[in-house]
Design a protein around this motif. Structure first.
Motif, PDB file in Angstrom:
ATOM      1  N   ALA A 101      20.916   4.127  71.398  1.00  0.00           N
ATOM      2  CA  ALA A 101      20.875   5.512  71.327  1.00  0.00           C
ATOM      3  C   ALA A 101      19.519   5.972  71.731  1.00  0.00           C
ATOM      4  O   ALA A 101      19.502   6.866  72.272  1.00  0.00           O
ATOM      5  N   GLU A 102      18.486   5.271  71.423  1.00  0.00           N
ATOM      6  CA  GLU A 102      17.132   5.867  71.604  1.00  0.00           C
ATOM      7  C   GLU A 102      16.729   5.794  73.173  1.00  0.00           C
ATOM      8  O   GLU A 102      16.017   6.776  73.523  1.00  0.00           O
ATOM      9  N   TYR A 103      17.557   4.563  73.806  1.00  0.00           N
ATOM     10  CA  TYR A 103      17.130   4.595  75.422  1.00  0.00           C
ATOM     11  C   TYR A 103      17.850   5.681  75.734  1.00  0.00           C
ATOM     12  O   TYR A 103      16.978   6.306  76.696  1.00  0.00           O
ATOM     13  N   LYS A 104      18.912   6.114  75.524  1.00  0.00           N
ATOM     14  CA  LYS A 104      19.731   7.464  75.930  1.00  0.00           C
ATOM     15  C   LYS A 104      19.070   8.630  75.621  1.00  0.00           C
ATOM     16  O   LYS A 104      18.690   9.422  76.492  1.00  0.00           O
ATOM     17  N   ARG A 105      18.405   8.653  74.537  1.00  0.00           N
ATOM     18  CA  ARG A 105      17.637   9.975  74.267  1.00  0.00           C
ATOM     19  C   ARG A 105      16.201   9.947  75.024  1.00  0.00           C
ATOM     20  O   ARG A 105      16.091  11.065  75.445  1.00  0.00           O
ATOM     21  N   ARG A 106      15.756   8.954  74.844  1.00  0.00           N
ATOM     22  CA  ARG A 106      14.216   8.872  75.519  1.00  0.00           C
ATOM     23  C   ARG A 106      14.310   9.487  76.866  1.00  0.00           C
ATOM     24  O   ARG A 106      13.472   9.873  77.525  1.00  0.00           O
ATOM     25  N   PHE A 107      15.296   8.695  77.855  1.00  0.00           N
ATOM     26  CA  PHE A 107      15.363   8.815  79.017  1.00  0.00           C
ATOM     27  C   PHE A 107      16.488   9.383  79.779  1.00  0.00           C
ATOM     28  O   PHE A 107      16.615   9.521  80.680  1.00  0.00           O
ATOM     29  N   ASP A 108      17.264  10.278  78.976  1.00  0.00           N
ATOM     30  CA  ASP A 108      18.192  11.119  79.175  1.00  0.00           C
ATOM     31  C   ASP A 108      19.182  10.432  79.943  1.00  0.00           C
ATOM     32  O   ASP A 108      19.671  10.864  81.227  1.00  0.00           O
ATOM     33  N   GLN A 109      19.755   9.442  79.467  1.00  0.00           N
ATOM     34  CA  GLN A 109      20.711   8.530  79.922  1.00  0.00           C
ATOM     35  C   GLN A 109      22.120   8.858  79.565  1.00  0.00           C
ATOM     36  O   GLN A 109      22.371   9.163  78.495  1.00  0.00           O
ATOM     37  N   GLU A 110      23.177   8.394  80.514  1.00  0.00           N
ATOM     38  CA  GLU A 110      24.568   8.870  79.948  1.00  0.00           C
ATOM     39  C   GLU A 110      25.110   7.570  79.224  1.00  0.00           C
ATOM     40  O   GLU A 110      25.999   7.752  78.400  1.00  0.00           O
ATOM     41  N   ALA A 111      24.667   6.233  79.551  1.00  0.00           N
ATOM     42  CA  ALA A 111      25.178   5.230  78.931  1.00  0.00           C
ATOM     43  C   ALA A 111      24.016   3.970  78.920  1.00  0.00           C
ATOM     44  O   ALA A 111      23.459   3.853  79.736  1.00  0.00           O
ATOM     45  N   VAL A 112      24.401   3.156  77.909  1.00  0.00           N
ATOM     46  CA  VAL A 112      23.773   1.791  78.197  1.00  0.00           C
ATOM     47  C   VAL A 112      24.869   0.656  77.846  1.00  0.00           C
ATOM     48  O   VAL A 112      25.537   0.626  76.775  1.00  0.00           O
ATOM     49  N   MET A 113      25.183   0.120  78.790  1.00  0.00           N
ATOM     50  CA  MET A 113      26.252  -0.856  78.662  1.00  0.00           C
ATOM     51  C   MET A 113      25.968  -2.119  77.806  1.00  0.00           C
ATOM     52  O   MET A 113      25.056  -2.630  77.683  1.00  0.00           O
ATOM     53  N   ARG A 114      26.938  -2.425  77.055  1.00  0.00           N
ATOM     54  CA  ARG A 114      26.891  -3.539  76.114  1.00  0.00           C
ATOM     55  C   ARG A 114      28.013  -4.455  76.385  1.00  0.00           C
ATOM     56  O   ARG A 114      29.232  -4.177  76.397  1.00  0.00           O
ATOM     57  N   ILE A 115      27.682  -5.969  76.420  1.00  0.00           N
ATOM     58  CA  ILE A 115      28.790  -6.759  76.475  1.00  0.00           C
ATOM     59  C   ILE A 115      28.407  -7.710  75.320  1.00  0.00           C
ATOM     60  O   ILE A 115      27.157  -8.507  75.002  1.00  0.00           O
ATOM     61  N   ASP A 116      29.347  -8.163  74.538  1.00  0.00           N
ATOM     62  CA  ASP A 116      29.163  -9.028  73.293  1.00  0.00           C
ATOM     63  C   ASP A 116      30.215 -10.370  73.562  1.00  0.00           C
ATOM     64  O   ASP A 116      31.200 -10.299  73.971  1.00  0.00           O
ATOM     65  N   VAL A 117      29.497 -11.601  73.682  1.00  0.00           N
ATOM     66  CA  VAL A 117      30.268 -12.906  73.727  1.00  0.00           C
ATOM     67  C   VAL A 117      30.229 -13.417  72.327  1.00  0.00           C
ATOM     68  O   VAL A 117      28.958 -13.825  71.834  1.00  0.00           O
ATOM     69  N   THR A 118      31.384 -13.373  71.792  1.00  0.00           N
ATOM     70  CA  THR A 118      31.492 -13.861  70.358  1.00  0.00           C
ATOM     71  C   THR A 118      32.033 -15.178  69.816  1.00  0.00           C
ATOM     72  O   THR A 118      32.122 -15.476  68.801  1.00  0.00           O
TER      73      THR A 118
END
Length: 146
Positions: free
Chosen positions: A122-139
């Motif tokens: 959330a902070e990256y998107k807010r700080r740098f006006d980004q549409e998305a930050v992709m996340r991959i979880d290997v569980t």
């Protein structure tokens, strides 16, 4: 020549493997060595293009890591450079330099770490006006030892 080829072939198969390729199967990931506690591996992908123009430079990136990521994962993390491509909300294909962060954390801390990871995104998107930050979880079956 035959001896050189044989030596090269032997050295390729006996070289130690450092790191885990991002394309590894998500269903089974075991790091060699003494098997430690079961962990979760999360990869976060941060595009560096800014929608208003320009890119996030190295000092801006490092400041973000120092202020936002490290306080939430002081035990450690891995940062890698990447080249990304994806389709934005407007339908256009976007090519951009990216950063990838790899986080490893105990399965029994999943809820706490999930909150921290979502704060980072959330902070990256807010700080740098980004549409998305992709996340991959290997569980499944991620075991880590040092």
């Amino acid at each position: 020549m035959r001896t050189l080829s044989l030596c090269l072939l032997i050295s390729i198969f006996t070289l130690p493997s450092y790191g885990v390729p991002p394309a590894m199967s998500r269903s089974e990931l075991i790091l060699t060595g003494d098997l430690g506690e079961k962990s979760i591996r999360t990869e976060l992908y941060f595009g560096r293009n800014i929608s208003s123009g320009g890119t996030i430079n190295e000092s801006e990136w490092q400041k973000f890591v120092d202020e936002v990521v490290t306080p939430r994962f002081p035990e450690g993390l891995t940062v890698m450079d990447a080249d990304g491509q994806w389709r934005g909300k407007d339908g256009a294909i976007v090519h951009e330099k990216s950063k990838m962060i790899i986080l490893l954390y105990p399965r029994n801390q999943r809820k706490t770490m999930n909150v921290r990871i979502e704060q980072i995104r959330a902070e990256y998107k807010r700080r740098f006006d980004q549409e998305a930050v992709m996340r991959i979880d290997v569980t499944k079956s991620v075991q880590v030892s040092f």
